[in-house]
Design an enzyme around this catalytic site. Structure first.
Site, PDB file in Angstrom:
ATOM      1  N   LYS A 128       0.799  -1.239   0.000  1.00  0.00           N
ATOM      2  CA  LYS A 128       0.000   0.000   0.000  1.00  0.00           C
ATOM      3  C   LYS A 128       0.828   1.285   0.000  1.00  0.00           C
ATOM      4  O   LYS A 128       0.390   2.336   0.484  1.00  0.00           O
ATOM      5  CB  LYS A 128      -1.005   0.036   1.181  1.00  0.00           C
ATOM      6  CG  LYS A 128      -1.797  -1.222   1.428  1.00  0.00           C
ATOM      7  CD  LYS A 128      -2.328  -1.935   0.214  1.00  0.00           C
ATOM      8  CE  LYS A 128      -3.347  -1.217  -0.582  1.00  0.00           C
ATOM      9  NZ  LYS A 128      -3.689  -1.987  -1.832  1.00  0.00           N
ATOM     10  N   HIS A 154       7.367  -7.233  -2.324  1.00  0.00           N
ATOM     11  CA  HIS A 154       7.191  -6.681  -0.973  1.00  0.00           C
ATOM     12  C   HIS A 154       8.200  -7.314  -0.009  1.00  0.00           C
ATOM     13  O   HIS A 154       8.075  -7.164   1.210  1.00  0.00           O
ATOM     14  CB  HIS A 154       5.787  -6.994  -0.436  1.00  0.00           C
ATOM     15  CG  HIS A 154       4.656  -6.314  -1.155  1.00  0.00           C
ATOM     16  ND1 HIS A 154       4.696  -5.006  -1.555  1.00  0.00           N
ATOM     17  CD2 HIS A 154       3.430  -6.765  -1.525  1.00  0.00           C
ATOM     18  CE1 HIS A 154       3.550  -4.689  -2.136  1.00  0.00           C
ATOM     19  NE2 HIS A 154       2.767  -5.743  -2.133  1.00  0.00           N
ATOM     20  N   SER A 183      -4.850   2.997   3.943  1.00  0.00           N
ATOM     21  CA  SER A 183      -5.056   2.309   2.663  1.00  0.00           C
ATOM     22  C   SER A 183      -5.210   0.799   2.900  1.00  0.00           C
ATOM     23  O   SER A 183      -6.086   0.139   2.334  1.00  0.00           O
ATOM     24  CB  SER A 183      -3.855   2.608   1.755  1.00  0.00           C
ATOM     25  OG  SER A 183      -3.966   1.957   0.530  1.00  0.00           O
ATOM     26  N   ALA A 187       0.568   8.422 -15.873  1.00  0.00           N
ATOM     27  CA  ALA A 187       0.740   7.886 -14.519  1.00  0.00           C
ATOM     28  C   ALA A 187      -0.023   8.694 -13.473  1.00  0.00           C
ATOM     29  O   ALA A 187       0.133   8.446 -12.276  1.00  0.00           O
ATOM     30  CB  ALA A 187       2.228   7.829 -14.165  1.00  0.00           C
ATOM     31  N   THR A 188      -0.852   9.643 -13.903  1.00  0.00           N
ATOM     32  CA  THR A 188      -1.655  10.363 -12.902  1.00  0.00           C
ATOM     33  C   THR A 188      -2.727   9.419 -12.371  1.00  0.00           C
ATOM     34  O   THR A 188      -3.115   8.442 -13.020  1.00  0.00           O
ATOM     35  CB  THR A 188      -2.359  11.605 -13.491  1.00  0.00           C
ATOM     36  OG1 THR A 188      -3.215  11.153 -14.536  1.00  0.00           O
ATOM     37  CG2 THR A 188      -1.364  12.619 -14.021  1.00  0.00           C
ATOM     38  N   ARG A 242      -7.886   3.790  -4.847  1.00  0.00           N
ATOM     39  CA  ARG A 242      -8.982   4.199  -3.957  1.00  0.00           C
ATOM     40  C   ARG A 242      -9.086   5.722  -3.884  1.00  0.00           C
ATOM     41  O   ARG A 242     -10.019   6.305  -4.398  1.00  0.00           O
ATOM     42  CB  ARG A 242      -8.731   3.584  -2.560  1.00  0.00           C
ATOM     43  CG  ARG A 242      -9.861   3.699  -1.573  1.00  0.00           C
ATOM     44  CD  ARG A 242      -9.405   3.154  -0.217  1.00  0.00           C
ATOM     45  NE  ARG A 242      -8.253   3.897   0.291  1.00  0.00           N
ATOM     46  CZ  ARG A 242      -8.312   4.949   1.114  1.00  0.00           C
ATOM     47  NH1 ARG A 242      -9.478   5.366   1.555  1.00  0.00           N
ATOM     48  NH2 ARG A 242      -7.218   5.572   1.523  1.00  0.00           N
TER      49      ARG A 242
HETATM   50  S1  PPS Z   1      -0.396  -3.047  -3.181  1.00  0.00           S
HETATM   51  O1  PPS Z   1      -1.660  -3.773  -2.906  1.00  0.00           O
HETATM   52  O2  PPS Z   1       0.539  -3.239  -2.075  1.00  0.00           O
HETATM   53  O3  PPS Z   1       0.189  -3.388  -4.462  1.00  0.00           O
HETATM   54  O4  PPS Z   1      -0.837  -1.518  -3.174  1.00  0.00           O
HETATM   55  P1  PPS Z   1       0.070  -0.306  -3.672  1.00  0.00           P
HETATM   56  O5  PPS Z   1      -0.020  -0.205  -5.135  1.00  0.00           O
HETATM   57  O6  PPS Z   1       1.412  -0.374  -3.058  1.00  0.00           O
HETATM   58  O7  PPS Z   1      -0.643   0.949  -2.995  1.00  0.00           O
HETATM   59  C1  PPS Z   1      -1.966   1.317  -3.316  1.00  0.00           C
HETATM   60  C2  PPS Z   1      -2.118   2.797  -3.004  1.00  0.00           C
HETATM   61  O8  PPS Z   1      -1.443   3.556  -4.024  1.00  0.00           O
HETATM   62  C3  PPS Z   1      -2.371   4.490  -4.574  1.00  0.00           C
HETATM   63  N1  PPS Z   1      -2.046   4.810  -5.970  1.00  0.00           N
HETATM   64  C4  PPS Z   1      -1.844   6.073  -6.402  1.00  0.00           C
HETATM   65  N2  PPS Z   1      -1.810   7.252  -5.738  1.00  0.00           N
HETATM   66  C5  PPS Z   1      -1.587   8.362  -6.476  1.00  0.00           C
HETATM   67  N3  PPS Z   1      -1.419   8.362  -7.819  1.00  0.00           N
HETATM   68  C6  PPS Z   1      -1.437   7.215  -8.530  1.00  0.00           C
HETATM   69  N4  PPS Z   1      -1.272   7.245  -9.846  1.00  0.00           N
HETATM   70  C7  PPS Z   1      -1.655   5.992  -7.805  1.00  0.00           C
HETATM   71  N5  PPS Z   1      -1.732   4.682  -8.158  1.00  0.00           N
HETATM   72  C8  PPS Z   1      -1.987   3.995  -7.031  1.00  0.00           C
HETATM   73  C9  PPS Z   1      -3.707   3.771  -4.435  1.00  0.00           C
HETATM   74  O9  PPS Z   1      -4.777   4.636  -4.618  1.00  0.00           O
HETATM   75  C10 PPS Z   1      -3.580   3.232  -3.016  1.00  0.00           C
HETATM   76  O10 PPS Z   1      -3.687   4.237  -2.009  1.00  0.00           O
HETATM   77  P2  PPS Z   1      -5.064   4.680  -1.333  1.00  0.00           P
HETATM   78  O11 PPS Z   1      -4.663   5.619  -0.227  1.00  0.00           O
HETATM   79  O12 PPS Z   1      -5.723   3.449  -0.810  1.00  0.00           O
HETATM   80  O13 PPS Z   1      -5.866   5.370  -2.387  1.00  0.00           O
END
Ligand code: PPS
Length: 292
Positions: free
Chosen positions: A45, A100, A130, A219-220, A251
């Site tokens: 996360k 991880h 998250s 990547a946004t 999310r």
């Molecule tokens: S996992 O399950 O471990 O692979 O999850 P991981 O990808 O590490 O983390 C998921 C969180 O990353 C956010 N996320 C982003 N944030 C901003 N911009 C972009 N482009 C983006 N892509 C993924 C995702 O929304 C999860 O965070 P939360 O706070 O739950 O929204």
């Protein structure tokens, strides 16, 4: 069901039980590393799928131009998780991986600075937030009644990835053995273009200004959410499984959502533990979107 139903503890580290193959874990230390390999390493996360998308865009022109519809999980697959069957040995160089794993379980070949590692870290209050929502959404993670009970689980390290503090400290304290770049989720959020440039410099990749713009644009959060190659919708439906329709891998994607989820008392309790455990780690953490 209890925690052990969901977690597999291997050499002191918790894996998600159904997505991992014990034989593969047993053989990980001998997994052959190539000089050109690139690893994205994170605590869950913390920005894994975001970085998978960024590196896929940097490395693969077809991905940038959207002429090949391969998903990022296949372009930068997990080393230790059997989410898709990847024949790692037959993949052409450069190979991208996600993981991880804690520092002490990675293949031995990664030590002595072979290959490159990008370690993405995120402020742990947002990681925990998250993680809480994700665990309540997917069937392969243990759901929690409320934030209080999840916080206890998180601080006891009874989650996939074990204790957050051990993961980041382990990697940071052993950084000299690895060719590793530490970047925070918050830096990515605040100035994605600069972070993409930092990645390119570390990876020895040169992108034109136009290509750089394309990487940043694709990547946004908004664009990734709409991109079936990068939003993990298919993986949730076909491989991981969800409990309800309220969640999403992508999310909120913000800094500071913990403020909507922690009580003042929980936040203060967390701060005391953080200060104690992280006092010797000089990495910069950003807890609020308005912080410099
Ligand atoms: S996992 O399950 O471990 O692979 O999850 P991981 O990808 O590490 O983390 C998921 C969180 O990353 C956010 N996320 C982003 N944030 C901003 N911009 C972009 N482009 C983006 N892509 C993924 C995702 O929304 C999860 O965070 P939360 O706070 O739950 O929204």
């Amino acid at each position: 069901m209890d925690t052990d139903t969901y977690l597999l503890n291997f050499k002191g580290f918790n894996f998600e039980r159904t997505l991992v193959d014990k034989d593969l874990l047993e053989n990980l230390e001998d997994f052959e590393i190539r000089d050109d390999d690139v690893f994205i390493i994170t605590y869950p996360k913390s920005g894994t799928i975001w970085t998978q998308q960024i590196l896929s865009l940097i490395y693969f022109e077809e991905h940038r131009k959207q002429t090949r519809m391969m998903e990022t999980i296949d372009l930068a697959p997990f080393l230790e998780y059997n989410i898709r069957n990847m024949d790692f040995l037959r993949r052409p160089d450069p190979r991208l991986f996600s993981s991880h794993l804690p520092y002490y379980l990675v293949p031995n070949g990664l030590k002595n600075k072979k290959a490159k590692i990008i370690y993405i870290y995120r402020n742990p209050k947002d990681v925990m937030t998250s993680f809480f929502h994700f665990s309540n959404w997917v069937v392969v993670f243990e759901a929690s009644k409320n934030m209080e009970s999840f916080m206890q689980q998180f601080l006891d390290g009874k989650v996939v990835g074990s204790l957050w503090f051990d993961h980041i400290k382990g990697w940071y304290e052993h950084r000299h053995k690895f060719n590793i770049l530490f970047v925070s989720y918050e830096e990515m959020k605040k100035d994605l273009r600069s972070v993409v440039q930092k990645f390119c410099k570390f990876l020895g990749k040169e992108l034109s200004e136009d290509d750089l713009d394309t990487v940043v644009k694709q990547a946004t959060f908004k664009n990734m959410k709409a991109d079936s190659r990068a939003n993990y919708d298919d993986i949730i439906t076909n491989e991981i499984g969800k409990r309800n329709n309220y969640g999403q891998f992508l999310r909120k994607g913000t800094i500071g959502d913990w403020k909507n989820n922690f009580t003042v008392q929980q936040s203060e309790r967390f701060d005391i533990i953080f200060q104690k455990k992280m006092k010797d780690i000089p990495l910069k953490f950003i807890w609020d979107i308005n912080e410099e």
